[in-house]
Design a protein around this motif. Structure first.
Motif, PDB file in Angstrom:
ATOM      1  N   ASP A 120      28.869  12.123  -3.090  1.00 25.92           N
ATOM      2  CA  ASP A 120      30.270  12.150  -3.517  1.00 25.92           C
ATOM      3  C   ASP A 120      30.872  10.748  -3.655  1.00 25.92           C
ATOM      4  OD1 ASP A 120      30.676  15.011  -3.714  1.00 25.92           O
ATOM      5  OD2 ASP A 120      30.504  15.051  -1.521  1.00 25.92           O
ATOM      6  N   THR A 121      30.025   9.748  -3.750  1.00 24.38           N
ATOM      7  CA  THR A 121      30.492   8.375  -3.949  1.00 24.38           C
ATOM      8  C   THR A 121      31.106   8.223  -5.338  1.00 24.38           C
ATOM      9  OG1 THR A 121      28.787   7.462  -2.486  1.00 24.38           O
ATOM     10  CG2 THR A 121      29.776   5.961  -4.098  1.00 24.38           C
ATOM     11  N   PRO A 122      32.317   7.685  -5.465  1.00 27.27           N
ATOM     12  CA  PRO A 122      32.883   7.424  -6.793  1.00 27.27           C
ATOM     13  C   PRO A 122      32.035   6.399  -7.538  1.00 27.27           C
ATOM     14  CG  PRO A 122      34.573   7.299  -5.091  1.00 27.27           C
ATOM     15  CD  PRO A 122      33.251   7.332  -4.384  1.00 27.27           C
ATOM     16  N   MET A 123      31.614   6.751  -8.741  1.00 25.73           N
ATOM     17  CA  MET A 123      30.735   5.872  -9.500  1.00 25.73           C
ATOM     18  C   MET A 123      31.554   4.860 -10.291  1.00 25.73           C
ATOM     19  SD  MET A 123      27.745   6.629  -8.583  1.00 25.73           S
ATOM     20  CE  MET A 123      26.914   5.601  -9.778  1.00 25.73           C
ATOM     21  N   ASP A 124      32.193   3.966  -9.564  1.00 22.01           N
ATOM     22  CA  ASP A 124      32.876   2.827 -10.167  1.00 22.01           C
ATOM     23  C   ASP A 124      32.474   1.583  -9.383  1.00 22.01           C
ATOM     24  OD1 ASP A 124      34.490   2.706  -7.828  1.00 22.01           O
ATOM     25  OD2 ASP A 124      35.947   4.072  -8.711  1.00 22.01           O
ATOM     26  N   PHE A 125      32.925   0.428  -9.833  1.00 20.45           N
ATOM     27  CA  PHE A 125      32.469  -0.821  -9.219  1.00 20.45           C
ATOM     28  C   PHE A 125      32.801  -0.883  -7.730  1.00 20.45           C
ATOM     29  CE2 PHE A 125      32.983  -1.871 -13.749  1.00 20.45           C
ATOM     30  CZ  PHE A 125      31.718  -2.375 -14.025  1.00 20.45           C
ATOM     31  N   GLU A 126      34.015  -0.464  -7.377  1.00 23.50           N
ATOM     32  CA  GLU A 126      34.445  -0.564  -5.974  1.00 23.50           C
ATOM     33  C   GLU A 126      33.816   0.526  -5.111  1.00 23.50           C
ATOM     34  OE1 GLU A 126      36.613  -2.899  -8.496  1.00 23.50           O
ATOM     35  OE2 GLU A 126      36.643  -0.708  -8.603  1.00 23.50           O
ATOM     36  N   GLY A 127      33.737   1.746  -5.652  1.00 26.98           N
ATOM     37  CA  GLY A 127      33.203   2.863  -4.878  1.00 26.98           C
ATOM     38  C   GLY A 127      31.746   2.672  -4.500  1.00 26.98           C
ATOM     39  N   VAL A 128      30.936   2.230  -5.447  1.00 27.44           N
ATOM     40  CA  VAL A 128      29.517   2.028  -5.179  1.00 27.44           C
ATOM     41  C   VAL A 128      29.325   0.844  -4.228  1.00 27.44           C
ATOM     42  CG1 VAL A 128      27.283   1.490  -6.209  1.00 27.44           C
ATOM     43  CG2 VAL A 128      28.842   3.056  -7.373  1.00 27.44           C
ATOM     44  N   ALA A 129      30.131  -0.207  -4.397  1.00 25.56           N
ATOM     45  CA  ALA A 129      30.040  -1.355  -3.490  1.00 25.56           C
ATOM     46  C   ALA A 129      30.370  -0.943  -2.058  1.00 25.56           C
ATOM     47  CB  ALA A 129      30.962  -2.467  -3.958  1.00 25.56           C
ATOM     48  N   ALA A 130      31.362  -0.072  -1.907  1.00 20.12           N
ATOM     49  CA  ALA A 130      31.742   0.388  -0.569  1.00 20.12           C
ATOM     50  C   ALA A 130      30.622   1.194   0.083  1.00 20.12           C
ATOM     51  CB  ALA A 130      33.016   1.229  -0.651  1.00 20.12           C
ATOM     52  N   ALA A 131      29.797   1.833  -0.742  1.00 13.57           N
ATOM     53  CA  ALA A 131      28.672   2.610  -0.217  1.00 13.57           C
ATOM     54  C   ALA A 131      27.465   1.736   0.092  1.00 13.57           C
ATOM     55  CB  ALA A 131      28.284   3.702  -1.208  1.00 13.57           C
ATOM     56  N   GLY A 132      27.547   0.444  -0.269  1.00  7.63           N
ATOM     57  CA  GLY A 132      26.476  -0.476   0.050  1.00  7.63           C
ATOM     58  C   GLY A 132      25.514  -0.751  -1.075  1.00  7.63           C
ATOM     59  N   SER A 133      25.933  -0.466  -2.314  1.00  5.56           N
ATOM     60  CA  SER A 133      25.051  -0.730  -3.440  1.00  5.56           C
ATOM     61  C   SER A 133      25.848  -1.400  -4.561  1.00  5.56           C
ATOM     62  CB  SER A 133      24.395   0.567  -3.931  1.00  5.56           C
ATOM     63  OG  SER A 133      23.378   0.279  -4.877  1.00  5.56           O
ATOM     64  N   ILE A 134      25.313  -1.359  -5.785  1.00  2.00           N
ATOM     65  CA  ILE A 134      25.927  -2.002  -6.943  1.00  2.00           C
ATOM     66  C   ILE A 134      25.900  -1.013  -8.098  1.00  2.00           C
ATOM     67  CG2 ILE A 134      25.856  -4.014  -8.475  1.00  2.00           C
ATOM     68  CD1 ILE A 134      23.987  -5.333  -6.375  1.00  2.00           C
ATOM     69  N   LEU A 135      26.964  -0.970  -8.887  1.00  3.63           N
ATOM     70  CA  LEU A 135      27.012  -0.047 -10.022  1.00  3.63           C
ATOM     71  C   LEU A 135      25.977  -0.414 -11.078  1.00  3.63           C
ATOM     72  CD1 LEU A 135      28.534   2.423 -11.119  1.00  3.63           C
ATOM     73  CD2 LEU A 135      30.062   0.843 -12.314  1.00  3.63           C
ATOM     74  N   GLY A 136      25.737  -1.718 -11.243  1.00  2.00           N
ATOM     75  CA  GLY A 136      24.683  -2.179 -12.137  1.00  2.00           C
ATOM     76  C   GLY A 136      24.818  -1.646 -13.550  1.00  2.00           C
ATOM     77  N   THR A 137      23.719  -1.112 -14.075  1.00  2.00           N
ATOM     78  CA  THR A 137      23.694  -0.610 -15.451  1.00  2.00           C
ATOM     79  C   THR A 137      23.923   0.896 -15.512  1.00  2.00           C
ATOM     80  OG1 THR A 137      21.293  -0.367 -15.303  1.00  2.00           O
ATOM     81  CG2 THR A 137      22.133  -2.439 -16.207  1.00  2.00           C
ATOM     82  N   THR A 138      24.385   1.487 -14.419  1.00  2.00           N
ATOM     83  CA  THR A 138      24.603   2.945 -14.298  1.00  2.00           C
ATOM     84  C   THR A 138      23.371   3.728 -14.721  1.00  2.00           C
ATOM     85  OG1 THR A 138      25.711   3.056 -16.476  1.00  2.00           O
ATOM     86  CG2 THR A 138      27.110   2.805 -14.520  1.00  2.00           C
ATOM     87  N   PRO A 148      21.936   3.946  -8.135  1.00  2.00           N
ATOM     88  CA  PRO A 148      23.201   4.004  -8.887  1.00  2.00           C
ATOM     89  C   PRO A 148      23.208   3.164 -10.153  1.00  2.00           C
ATOM     90  CG  PRO A 148      23.458   2.631  -6.952  1.00  2.00           C
ATOM     91  CD  PRO A 148      22.084   3.218  -6.872  1.00  2.00           C
ATOM     92  N   GLY A 149      22.339   2.128 -10.224  1.00  4.26           N
ATOM     93  CA  GLY A 149      22.414   1.239 -11.377  1.00  4.26           C
ATOM     94  C   GLY A 149      21.082   0.620 -11.751  1.00  4.26           C
ATOM     95  N   GLY A 150      20.019   1.407 -11.697  1.00  2.82           N
ATOM     96  CA  GLY A 150      18.706   0.871 -12.000  1.00  2.82           C
ATOM     97  C   GLY A 150      17.952   0.487 -10.746  1.00  2.82           C
ATOM     98  N   SER A 151      16.685   0.112 -10.931  1.00  2.53           N
ATOM     99  CA  SER A 151      15.811  -0.130  -9.785  1.00  2.53           C
ATOM    100  C   SER A 151      16.179  -1.372  -8.991  1.00  2.53           C
ATOM    101  CB  SER A 151      14.359  -0.254 -10.266  1.00  2.53           C
ATOM    102  OG  SER A 151      14.226  -1.340 -11.169  1.00  2.53           O
ATOM    103  N   SER A 152      17.000  -2.251  -9.549  1.00  2.83           N
ATOM    104  CA  SER A 152      17.360  -3.479  -8.841  1.00  2.83           C
ATOM    105  C   SER A 152      18.572  -3.301  -7.938  1.00  2.83           C
ATOM    106  CB  SER A 152      17.636  -4.610  -9.844  1.00  2.83           C
ATOM    107  OG  SER A 152      18.779  -4.313 -10.618  1.00  2.83           O
ATOM    108  N   THR A 153      19.107  -2.096  -7.867  1.00  2.86           N
ATOM    109  CA  THR A 153      20.266  -1.850  -6.999  1.00  2.86           C
ATOM    110  C   THR A 153      19.802  -1.116  -5.739  1.00  2.86           C
ATOM    111  OG1 THR A 153      20.766   0.245  -8.152  1.00  2.86           O
ATOM    112  CG2 THR A 153      21.874  -1.752  -8.929  1.00  2.86           C
ATOM    113  N   PRO A 154      20.399  -1.407  -4.588  1.00  2.00           N
ATOM    114  CA  PRO A 154      20.009  -0.701  -3.359  1.00  2.00           C
ATOM    115  C   PRO A 154      20.120   0.806  -3.531  1.00  2.00           C
ATOM    116  CG  PRO A 154      21.430  -2.569  -2.841  1.00  2.00           C
ATOM    117  CD  PRO A 154      21.427  -2.438  -4.339  1.00  2.00           C
TER     118      PRO A 154
END
Length: 438
Positions: A305-323, A291-297
């Protein structure tokens, strides 16, 4: 190639990217005809504190990975302290898969310069720096030319637009070290030292560049400022979600028909972004993605269908990072890709802390054994244990970034590892790669 549905096409919100296709948009004359420097004139008529409040009200969050509220960061700068204040723009874009800042600086450099002037005025800084990755030669040339044009027109230098505000802007090319994307390592490098992260506290807002109050922001963050000044906080918040306001440039690469930059409101889903990119390449089905580069889970097809915002990606277990969304299919191997990322992190480790320096060294060798068909079941426990000892224990986020693809691929694709260990998958590396790997 599938054509995007009209309702998906409507999710494109070209704001920061709106000038990219305009002929010669990097030239100041064209930029001025397209509302360039209008926001600066407006900002200079406003008290600096009111500008900071505007950015707070807009909900703008950092576009460099962490998503920290921009106005709040600006507000941390102590005023009336008698020290010089500095603005430093982090243009050291080096994350594997990340590619949104370089085209912005190449095709619309004046938007970054205008944002830098407004931000400097808001925090009462009279000197600003753009720290750009050393390999980005073309973008750096465009930036330096744009800075010269801005000086010639009176947008930089003494008494800008007869406002009484002075600002000098320096474009500094780094030496190509990924670690200098970490803000304190960047500051050390800018001061002429070896790029290594500093111990915090003190934080840059109190003791940053030359031990003075400093704001460090990403290219996309600063380039957003003129649009907020012109359009207002409510207009900015009309895009995105309640907690993740505004548009975002999503960088799609990999197994899609049309890889590239897609600027949409925060909260769009990967399914919709892939649709905008013309769908998956023929014969390829989504398997995993960053979701946000190689340094994100990494995430899987289940998270499409995960919302690509800070909260949505965090809820899925990753980080939005640099998109930076690297799209991998069922024809790609998560074990092999994780090894390629680790080779990068191992090479780029500054060596300051033991967990990152030693952990990446040994994980790379373990992956080489596995991919050469000589791994054991115990290697998986070793990888998990090593990653756990890096994560949260390294001096900066580079160590964490190296550990996350290891942990996430072991979580989602353990059977792919077992395929190499148990002989069900043909080796991807030769025995020559094992020299020094034991």
């Amino acid at each position: 190639m599938t054509q995007p549905r009209p309702e998906v096409l409507q999710k494109l919100t070209p704001v920061l990217t709106k000038r990219w296709l305009s002929p010669d948009a990097w030239q100041i004359g064209v930029y001025e005809r397209l509302d360039g420097y209008a926001a600066l004139r407006k900002a200079l008529d406003v008290h600096p504190d009111d500008l900071i409040q505007l950015i707070k009200d807009s909900g703008l969050r950092g576009r460099g990975g962490a998503g920290f509220p921009t106005g709040l960061k600006w507000g941390f700068i102590p005023q009336g302290d008698g020290k010089p204040h500095y603005l430093v723009i982090n243009a050291d874009e080096g994350e594997p898969g990340t590619c949104k800042d370089l085209p912005l600086m190449t095709y619309d450099p004046h938007s970054l310069i205008e944002g830098a002037i407004i931000a400097s005025y808001a925090i009462r800084a009279n000197r600003a720096f753009i720290y750009i990755r050393g390999e980005a030669v073309h973008a750096a040339r465009r930036l330096r030319n744009a800075v010269q044009e801005a000086y010639a027109k009176g947008y930089l230098g003494k008494n800008i637009l007869k406002s009484g505000f002075d600002l000098d802007l320096v474009v500094h090319s780094g030496a190509g070290a990924y670690i200098c994307g970490e803000e304190t390592a960047l500051l050390d490098s800018l001061e002429g030292f070896r790029g290594q992260p500093r111990l915090r506290p003190p934080f840059p807002a109190i003791a940053g560049l030359y031990a003075s109050p400093t704001v460090v922001n990403n290219v996309g963050t600063i380039a957003s400022v003129p649009y907020i000044v012109l359009g207002g906080a409510d207009w900015w918040k009309s895009m995105g979600t309640e907690k993740s306001a505004g548009p975002m440039i999503y960088s799609l690469s990999g197994r899609v028909v049309n890889p590239g930059q897609y600027e949409c409101g925060l909260g769009i889903t990967l399914r919709e972004l892939i649709e905008l990119a013309g769908g998956m390449k023929p014969g390829h089905n989504l398997k995993f993605w960053t979701p946000g580069g190689s340094s994100t889970p990494i995430l899987t097809a289940e998270h499409i269908d995960t919302p690509m915002d800070f909260e949505g990606v965090a809820a899925a277990g990753s980080i939005l990072g640099t998109t930076a969304m690297q799209i991998f299919s069922d024809q790609d191997c998560p074990v092999y890709n994780t090894w390629r990322w680790l080779e990068f992190y191992h090479h780029e480790s500054c060596g300051k802390c033991t967990p990152c320096r030693e952990g990446n060294y040994w994980m790379v060798r373990t992956y080489r054994r596995i991919l050469a068909g000589q791994g054991t079941h115990a290697d998986l426990d070793t990888l998990q244990d090593t990653a756990d000892n890096i994560f949260g224990r390294s001096f900066c986020g580079l160590g964490d970034g190296a550990a996350t693809p290891v942990v996430s691929t072991l979580k989602w694709f353990r059977d792919d590892y077992l395929g190499y260990i148990e002989g069900r998958t043909a080796p991807r590396l030769s025995e020559k790669s094992l020299v020094g790997a034991h």
